[in-house]
Design an enzyme around this catalytic site. Structure first.
Site, PDB file in Angstrom:
ATOM      1  N   CYS A   9       0.849  -1.208   0.000  1.00  0.00           N
ATOM      2  CA  CYS A   9       0.000   0.000   0.000  1.00  0.00           C
ATOM      3  C   CYS A   9       0.877   1.249   0.000  1.00  0.00           C
ATOM      4  O   CYS A   9       0.550   2.241  -0.659  1.00  0.00           O
ATOM      5  CB  CYS A   9      -0.927   0.011   1.210  1.00  0.00           C
ATOM      6  SG  CYS A   9      -2.357  -1.072   1.059  1.00  0.00           S
ATOM      7  N   HIS A  48      -6.074  -2.657  -1.198  1.00  0.00           N
ATOM      8  CA  HIS A  48      -5.567  -3.619  -0.215  1.00  0.00           C
ATOM      9  C   HIS A  48      -6.542  -4.784  -0.043  1.00  0.00           C
ATOM     10  O   HIS A  48      -7.566  -4.666   0.629  1.00  0.00           O
ATOM     11  CB  HIS A  48      -5.337  -2.927   1.138  1.00  0.00           C
ATOM     12  CG  HIS A  48      -4.735  -3.848   2.147  1.00  0.00           C
ATOM     13  ND1 HIS A  48      -3.383  -4.106   2.217  1.00  0.00           N
ATOM     14  CD2 HIS A  48      -5.314  -4.603   3.117  1.00  0.00           C
ATOM     15  CE1 HIS A  48      -3.159  -4.969   3.191  1.00  0.00           C
ATOM     16  NE2 HIS A  48      -4.306  -5.285   3.757  1.00  0.00           N
ATOM     17  N   THR A  96       4.155 -13.972   2.748  1.00  0.00           N
ATOM     18  CA  THR A  96       4.790 -13.091   3.741  1.00  0.00           C
ATOM     19  C   THR A  96       4.256 -11.668   3.700  1.00  0.00           C
ATOM     20  O   THR A  96       4.323 -10.960   4.701  1.00  0.00           O
ATOM     21  CB  THR A  96       6.320 -13.049   3.539  1.00  0.00           C
ATOM     22  OG1 THR A  96       6.596 -12.622   2.203  1.00  0.00           O
ATOM     23  CG2 THR A  96       6.946 -14.410   3.787  1.00  0.00           C
ATOM     24  N   HIS A 101      -0.795 -10.416  -4.377  1.00  0.00           N
ATOM     25  CA  HIS A 101       0.138 -10.115  -5.470  1.00  0.00           C
ATOM     26  C   HIS A 101       0.373 -11.377  -6.282  1.00  0.00           C
ATOM     27  O   HIS A 101       0.334 -12.494  -5.759  1.00  0.00           O
ATOM     28  CB  HIS A 101       1.467  -9.564  -4.928  1.00  0.00           C
ATOM     29  CG  HIS A 101       2.066 -10.401  -3.859  1.00  0.00           C
ATOM     30  ND1 HIS A 101       1.642 -10.347  -2.548  1.00  0.00           N
ATOM     31  CD2 HIS A 101       3.047 -11.333  -3.897  1.00  0.00           C
ATOM     32  CE1 HIS A 101       2.348 -11.208  -1.830  1.00  0.00           C
ATOM     33  NE2 HIS A 101       3.203 -11.822  -2.625  1.00  0.00           N
ATOM     34  N   HIS A 103       3.112 -13.291  -8.545  1.00  0.00           N
ATOM     35  CA  HIS A 103       4.530 -13.386  -8.913  1.00  0.00           C
ATOM     36  C   HIS A 103       4.622 -13.802 -10.378  1.00  0.00           C
ATOM     37  O   HIS A 103       3.979 -14.776 -10.793  1.00  0.00           O
ATOM     38  CB  HIS A 103       5.245 -14.471  -8.102  1.00  0.00           C
ATOM     39  CG  HIS A 103       5.352 -14.214  -6.644  1.00  0.00           C
ATOM     40  ND1 HIS A 103       6.505 -13.785  -6.030  1.00  0.00           N
ATOM     41  CD2 HIS A 103       4.446 -14.356  -5.638  1.00  0.00           C
ATOM     42  CE1 HIS A 103       6.324 -13.679  -4.734  1.00  0.00           C
ATOM     43  NE2 HIS A 103       5.080 -14.023  -4.462  1.00  0.00           N
TER      44      HIS A 103
END
Ligand code: AMP
Ligand code: ZN
Length: 114
Positions: A9, A48, A96, A101, A103
């Site tokens: 954020c 978020h 973590t 998100h 990858h």
């Protein structure tokens, strides 16, 4: 929309500087700070959402946009031999950063994980 304690954020709001590979009104992409492959990019929605477990029906279009961004970045990075997309969810998967998100991993031969 933002969580003040969340690193992604803070990057979304430019409170922490990061080189954004791609940005539009919904998402942005950055190089992973600790790359696992020669190309390791994170594609991050601006809003978020802690994890896949927190998705609402309203987020379905946004999830599609993450994958479309991955395809565009793969072309930009010339990953014509392939790439891997990963979303870690929860502790067993090693998540973590608790801001959803995607990858994008590539640039080398990878063993199949599944
Ligand atoms: P995950 O294990 O799926 O939650 O992945 C979080 C990823 O975020 C890890 O690969 C970290 O290396 C990466 N990361 C954490 N902080 C930053 C940052 N400030 N900039 C870029 N990548 C980061
Ligand atoms: Zn966040």
């Amino acid at each position: 929309m933002f969580d003040d304690q969340c690193v992604f954020c803070q990057i979304a709001q430019n409170k922490i500087s990061a080189q954004k590979i791609m940005e539009n009104e919904d998402l942005f992409a950055i190089n992973d700070i600790s790359p696992k492959t020669p190309i390791h990019i994170l594609i991050i929605p601006k809003t978020h959402i802690p994890s896949i477990n927190d998705l609402k029906t309203d987020n379905q279009t946004l999830i599609g946009k993450l994958f479309t961004a991955a395809r565009e970045i793969s072309k930009q990075k010339k990953l014509s031999e392939g790439y891997r997309l990963v979303i870690n969810t929860g502790p067993h998967a090693g998540q973590t950063v608790h801001h959803l998100h995607l990858h994008l991993l590539g640039g080398q031969q990878m063993e199949s994980m599944v």
